[in-house]
Design a protein around this motif. Sequence first.
Motif, PDB file in Angstrom:
ATOM      1  N   UNK A  19       0.857  -1.188   0.000  1.00  0.00           N
ATOM      2  CA  UNK A  19       0.000   0.000   0.000  1.00  0.00           C
ATOM      3  C   UNK A  19       0.888   1.231   0.000  1.00  0.00           C
ATOM      4  N   UNK A  20       0.381   2.309  -0.560  1.00  0.00           N
ATOM      5  CA  UNK A  20       1.167   3.539  -0.542  1.00  0.00           C
ATOM      6  C   UNK A  20       0.267   4.695  -0.142  1.00  0.00           C
ATOM      7  N   UNK A  24      -3.170   8.385  -2.083  1.00  0.00           N
ATOM      8  CA  UNK A  24      -2.994   9.259  -3.247  1.00  0.00           C
ATOM      9  C   UNK A  24      -3.470   8.603  -4.535  1.00  0.00           C
ATOM     10  N   UNK A  25      -4.041   9.386  -5.382  1.00  0.00           N
ATOM     11  CA  UNK A  25      -4.267   8.950  -6.745  1.00  0.00           C
ATOM     12  C   UNK A  25      -3.190   9.554  -7.627  1.00  0.00           C
ATOM     13  N   UNK A  26      -2.816  10.787  -7.267  1.00  0.00           N
ATOM     14  CA  UNK A  26      -1.841  11.513  -8.061  1.00  0.00           C
ATOM     15  C   UNK A  26      -0.840  12.148  -7.102  1.00  0.00           C
ATOM     16  N   UNK A  27       0.393  12.232  -7.547  1.00  0.00           N
ATOM     17  CA  UNK A  27       1.423  12.880  -6.738  1.00  0.00           C
ATOM     18  C   UNK A  27       2.239  13.790  -7.637  1.00  0.00           C
ATOM     19  N   UNK A  28       3.039  14.649  -7.047  1.00  0.00           N
ATOM     20  CA  UNK A  28       3.952  15.502  -7.813  1.00  0.00           C
ATOM     21  C   UNK A  28       5.353  15.332  -7.227  1.00  0.00           C
ATOM     22  N   UNK A  59       6.127   9.911   0.282  1.00  0.00           N
ATOM     23  CA  UNK A  59       5.273   8.727   0.220  1.00  0.00           C
ATOM     24  C   UNK A  59       5.624   7.789   1.362  1.00  0.00           C
ATOM     25  N   UNK A  87       0.665  -1.468  -6.449  1.00  0.00           N
ATOM     26  CA  UNK A  87      -0.056  -0.193  -6.322  1.00  0.00           C
ATOM     27  C   UNK A  87       0.526   0.774  -7.339  1.00  0.00           C
ATOM     28  N   UNK A 136       0.469   4.781  -8.780  1.00  0.00           N
ATOM     29  CA  UNK A 136       0.034   6.173  -8.687  1.00  0.00           C
ATOM     30  C   UNK A 136       0.673   6.934  -9.836  1.00  0.00           C
ATOM     31  N   UNK A 137      -0.002   7.976 -10.271  1.00  0.00           N
ATOM     32  CA  UNK A 137       0.441   8.734 -11.436  1.00  0.00           C
ATOM     33  C   UNK A 137       1.111  10.018 -10.967  1.00  0.00           C
ATOM     34  N   UNK A 149       1.662  13.685 -11.399  1.00  0.00           N
ATOM     35  CA  UNK A 149       0.990  14.812 -12.032  1.00  0.00           C
ATOM     36  C   UNK A 149       2.007  15.811 -12.577  1.00  0.00           C
TER      37      UNK A 149
END
Lengths: 153, 319
Positions: free
Chosen positions: A28-29, A49-53, A58, B49, B51-52, B54
């Motif tokens: 899991x993250x 998160x779905x999206x990160x920058x 994390x 898992x 994640x994208x 952005x």
Amino acid sequence: MKRLILTLAALCAPYSAIAAEKVELSSDVYVEKVSHDANGRKSVVLEKPLKVVPGDRLVFILKYRNVGDRTAENFVVTNPMPSAVAFQETLDGTELVSIDGGKNWGRLKDLRVRMGSGYRDAVPEDVTHIRWNINDDISAGSQGKLTFRGVVR
Amino acid sequence: MAPIATLLLLGVSSPAFAAGTVAGTNIENTATASYDGPGGEVQIDSNTVTIVVDELLDVTVTSADPGDVATQPGAEDQVLTFTVTNTGNGTEKYALTPDVVRGGDDFDPALVSVVIDTNGNGVYDAGIDEVYAAGTNDPELAPDETVTVFVISDIPATPADGDRAEVNLAAEAETGTGTPGTSFDGQGDGGGDAVVGTTGADDDDSGFFLIQDASVALTKSASIADPFGGDSAVPGSVITYTLVATVTGSGTLTGLAVSDPIPADTSYNSESITLEGISLTDSSADADAGSFDGSAIAVELGDIPGGQTRTVTFQVTID
């Protein structure tokens, strides 16, 4: 309805027990969001998160569980670092790391990186793989959790 | 089992990208585990898992001139140089806004144009580098890419020596700007969101013009020596004229020349011109700075910085 599901689960149980020991591993993250309230107090919230920058922190959580009925011996968990994530630390500090794609392993403080004609100490960002050699065998029904941090490069 | 080496020497180091992981990259994490069962070693994988990453919207504008750019009143097409760098992690277009009317400076240049360094040589090439038109050729930059931008202005006639003018260039990410963390849903590279980074997705910097003007004052004096050892102006007396050019200001006067006609009723004493005490010839064909054309002497003083003087002397004889 609830009773029916319980019944189904009971029916399934013998099948998993056929493999004498069976360990499940999940990954899991979460992203650490730091916020400050009106009084300036800092709070850290773990969000799914779905999206990160780049720069986001994390938290990776690995869970294992021996769902069989016999002990699993020499239990080792390995996590290759996603290339876009720079390793920071593990929660327990017992990990071994690799900085060469999993060929060689050691404690981070013992690893060196060639720099021209010399060497420098390896830093967490160099880590390509992390590994836990769980000392104890894991007995039937026991479980554990491994946590490490990384930063989106 | 071999003991784990305590010292490992390796030749790899991970590459560093200032702008970070490219927008749209998937971060996938899968752990594996192994253990010994009765049938031998068992290997299991965790779930994966994903994640994208952005798009982070960031930009940095920097004045690329080493300091104030020296100029003069009335000078045209004066150049200030800036760089615009995409410090985000996606390909992004930037709108540029010049501002020559700044507060707190001494004068305002007149904006001529903003020019993109199309040929990438870092130097303004009039007619070759493309003139920027907002919304038409906004520079599109890949992550970490830098473009050089020139702001071209005319200097008005009014400023005085030492006056400074500020010229500002601003760049804004076209996807959007705002406080860090502001999100533009679905507008990021690679299908994710676009998120405003620490720069606010806009930045600006200023360059400066400094007026380095110079002016010259010319003074002329004469001393007379008569044939009898006195200083009477009689036929045969020799007059030595001394011309002192004094340059003032912080700039440099370029191509300064002095000339002086020979007064009526006198005759020029040939080969009598001196500059800073050194004799010059009368010929205009040779390399030295002095000449006599039959009616006037002339001395080419060249480029004289402010604060310096040049002294020219010549002699005539009263007819």
